[in-house]
Design an enzyme around this catalytic site. Structure first.
Site, PDB file in Angstrom:
ATOM      1  CE1 TYR A   1      -3.677   2.590   1.101  1.00  0.00           C
ATOM      2  CE2 TYR A   1      -1.925   3.409   2.530  1.00  0.00           C
ATOM      3  CZ  TYR A   1      -3.159   3.577   1.933  1.00  0.00           C
ATOM      4  OH  TYR A   1      -3.867   4.740   2.143  1.00  0.00           O
TER       5      TYR A   1
HETATM    6  N1  LIG Z   1      -9.772   7.644   5.537  1.00  0.00           N
HETATM    7  C1  LIG Z   1      -8.560   7.912   5.992  1.00  0.00           C
HETATM    8  O1  LIG Z   1      -8.358   8.105   7.205  1.00  0.00           O
HETATM    9  C2  LIG Z   1      -7.407   8.013   5.020  1.00  0.00           C
HETATM   10  C3  LIG Z   1      -6.102   8.108   5.522  1.00  0.00           C
HETATM   11  C4  LIG Z   1      -5.044   8.184   4.629  1.00  0.00           C
HETATM   12  C5  LIG Z   1      -5.287   8.175   3.245  1.00  0.00           C
HETATM   13  N2  LIG Z   1      -6.560   8.083   2.800  1.00  0.00           N
HETATM   14  C6  LIG Z   1      -6.775   8.062   1.345  1.00  0.00           C
HETATM   15  O2  LIG Z   1      -7.935   8.818   1.019  1.00  0.00           O
HETATM   16  C7  LIG Z   1      -8.695   8.154  -0.006  1.00  0.00           C
HETATM   17  C8  LIG Z   1     -10.120   7.858   0.477  1.00  0.00           C
HETATM   18  O3  LIG Z   1     -10.029   7.164   1.706  1.00  0.00           O
HETATM   19  P1  LIG Z   1     -11.250   6.287   2.274  1.00  0.00           P
HETATM   20  O4  LIG Z   1     -10.882   5.928   3.650  1.00  0.00           O
HETATM   21  O5  LIG Z   1     -12.546   6.983   1.978  1.00  0.00           O
HETATM   22  O6  LIG Z   1     -11.114   4.985   1.325  1.00  0.00           O
HETATM   23  P2  LIG Z   1     -11.987   3.645   1.409  1.00  0.00           P
HETATM   24  O7  LIG Z   1     -13.033   3.703   2.449  1.00  0.00           O
HETATM   25  O8  LIG Z   1     -11.008   2.507   1.474  1.00  0.00           O
HETATM   26  O9  LIG Z   1     -12.748   3.662   0.000  1.00  0.00           O
HETATM   27  C9  LIG Z   1     -12.034   3.439  -1.142  1.00  0.00           C
HETATM   28  C10 LIG Z   1     -12.883   3.630  -2.365  1.00  0.00           C
HETATM   29  O10 LIG Z   1     -12.111   3.067  -3.436  1.00  0.00           O
HETATM   30  C11 LIG Z   1     -12.916   2.143  -4.130  1.00  0.00           C
HETATM   31  N3  LIG Z   1     -12.123   1.016  -4.622  1.00  0.00           N
HETATM   32  C12 LIG Z   1     -11.350   0.174  -3.912  1.00  0.00           C
HETATM   33  N4  LIG Z   1     -10.804  -0.752  -4.719  1.00  0.00           N
HETATM   34  C13 LIG Z   1     -11.263  -0.477  -5.966  1.00  0.00           C
HETATM   35  C14 LIG Z   1     -11.073  -1.085  -7.244  1.00  0.00           C
HETATM   36  N5  LIG Z   1     -10.303  -2.170  -7.400  1.00  0.00           N
HETATM   37  N6  LIG Z   1     -11.682  -0.533  -8.313  1.00  0.00           N
HETATM   38  C15 LIG Z   1     -12.460   0.565  -8.162  1.00  0.00           C
HETATM   39  N7  LIG Z   1     -12.697   1.182  -6.997  1.00  0.00           N
HETATM   40  C16 LIG Z   1     -12.104   0.648  -5.910  1.00  0.00           C
HETATM   41  C17 LIG Z   1     -13.951   1.640  -3.143  1.00  0.00           C
HETATM   42  O11 LIG Z   1     -15.053   1.213  -3.898  1.00  0.00           O
HETATM   43  P3  LIG Z   1     -16.108   0.093  -3.415  1.00  0.00           P
HETATM   44  O12 LIG Z   1     -16.562   0.517  -2.044  1.00  0.00           O
HETATM   45  O13 LIG Z   1     -17.179   0.208  -4.429  1.00  0.00           O
HETATM   46  O14 LIG Z   1     -15.409  -1.203  -3.401  1.00  0.00           O
HETATM   47  C18 LIG Z   1     -14.218   2.896  -2.319  1.00  0.00           C
HETATM   48  O15 LIG Z   1     -15.196   3.692  -2.918  1.00  0.00           O
HETATM   49  C19 LIG Z   1      -7.914   6.899  -0.372  1.00  0.00           C
HETATM   50  O16 LIG Z   1      -7.127   7.150  -1.505  1.00  0.00           O
HETATM   51  C20 LIG Z   1      -7.051   6.642   0.856  1.00  0.00           C
HETATM   52  O17 LIG Z   1      -5.846   5.959   0.558  1.00  0.00           O
HETATM   53  C21 LIG Z   1      -7.620   7.995   3.649  1.00  0.00           C
END
Ligand SMILES: NC(=O)c1ccc[n+]([C@@H]2O[C@H](COP(=O)([O-])OP(=O)(O)OC[C@H]3O[C@@H](n4cnc5c(N)ncnc54)[C@H](OP(=O)(O)O)[C@@H]3O)[C@@H](O)[C@H]2O)c1
Length: 238
Positions: free
Chosen positions: A150
């Site tokens: 990751y």
């Molecule tokens: N939340 C945090 O605290 C945090 C911290 C550091 C970085 N980030 C970054 O911020 C961004 C959003 O975070 P988040 O926590 O909202 O992410 P998340 O809950 O893991 O959601 C990820 C999204 O990506 C989609 N996805 C995953 N695998 C996929 C694939 N193979 N093809 C197409 N879509 C795919 C998922 O779709 P489905 O649900 O439809 O599968 C979901 O809508 C990410 O890039 C993450 O790395 C977040």
């Protein structure tokens, strides 16, 4: 498809940060093309609010190329592309298992690579400066003993941020947002996650709006490109 504020493509809009930012983009008057892998009530909500929603598996090359063709058939220009889709997948215990790395390489690097290069023409057609925003992670450059694949592929995405920023200036700005913990995952162990929340000097779970504020700043600032914006509660002070 046109709007005074232009059309924004956002990936991974089915839930959490992607869904929140897609909502905020619609409220701000942008046209939104939102991608999802698994259908959700959030996707229904975005559709009802006027977004175009497209299903795409961004770890499959054919599906990425299909998405690109669909976007081209929907709009002749793009105000921004936001690469939000991501997989919080830990490394395999089996030393010969390459699957997490191969999967995350496609999702975090190949998909943005193909989408940016293929849709650059649409960004160029936008009458003002356009944007690409990559969502990366605080751990990208630091590394992570349990999430090495990751972190490495997010670090690769930070490198692509700088390369594309050089290549596409001055027409398109390209920036990354690198968050520390913004909202906890349901499957994170509560106690461990709460400890994690208290590591940064700011010591809180800030919620999705801090990412919207950062995104909004990038979209409105004409002189910021090639940067990675930390949204990390002060982790650099540690
Ligand atoms: N939340 C945090 O605290 C945090 C911290 C550091 C970085 N980030 C970054 O911020 C961004 C959003 O975070 P988040 O926590 O909202 O992410 P998340 O809950 O893991 O959601 C990820 C999204 O990506 C989609 N996805 C995953 N695998 C996929 C694939 N193979 N093809 C197409 N879509 C795919 C998922 O779709 P489905 O649900 O439809 O599968 C979901 O809508 C990410 O890039 C993450 O790395 C977040």
């Amino acid at each position: 498809m046109s709007s005074q504020k232009g059309t924004v493509l956002i990936t991974g809009a089915s839930r959490r940060l992607g869904l929140y930012n897609a909502r905020r983009l619609l409220e701000a008057g942008y046209r939104v093309i939102a991608t999802f892998r698994h259908h959700s009530s959030g996707i229904d909500e975005l559709k009802q609010a006027g977004a175009v929603v497209l299903q795409s598996n961004l770890d499959e090359t054919r599906s990425i190329l299909n998405l690109i063709e669909q976007v081209k058939s929907i709009t002749s220009d793009l105000r921004a592309i936001i690469h939000n889709a991501s997989g919080w997948i830990s490394d395999s215990d089996n030393p010969q298992d390459n699957e997490p790395l191969a999967h995350l390489f496609k999702l975090h690097m190949e998909a943005p690579w193909l989408i940016n290069r293929s849709l650059y023409g649409l960004l160029k057609n936008y009458p003002e400066t356009a944007d690409i925003v990559h969502m990366t992670d605080y751990n990208a450059l630091r590394g992570d003993e349990h999430y090495a694949a990751y972190a490495a592929t997010k670090a690769g995405l930070e490198s692509l941020t700088r390369s594309f920023a050089r290549l596409y200036a001055p027409k398109v700005k390209v920036n990354a947002i690198a968050p520390y913990l913004i909202i906890m995952n349901d499957h994170d162990q509560l106690a461990a996650a709460e400890n994690t929340l208290h590591i940064p000097p700011m010591g809180l779970e800030p919620g999705e709006d801090v990412i919207w504020q950062s995104l909004s700043y990038i979209l409105h600032n004409p002189y910021v490109t090639g940067t990675t914006m930390p949204v990390d509660g002060g982790m650099s002070l540690r």
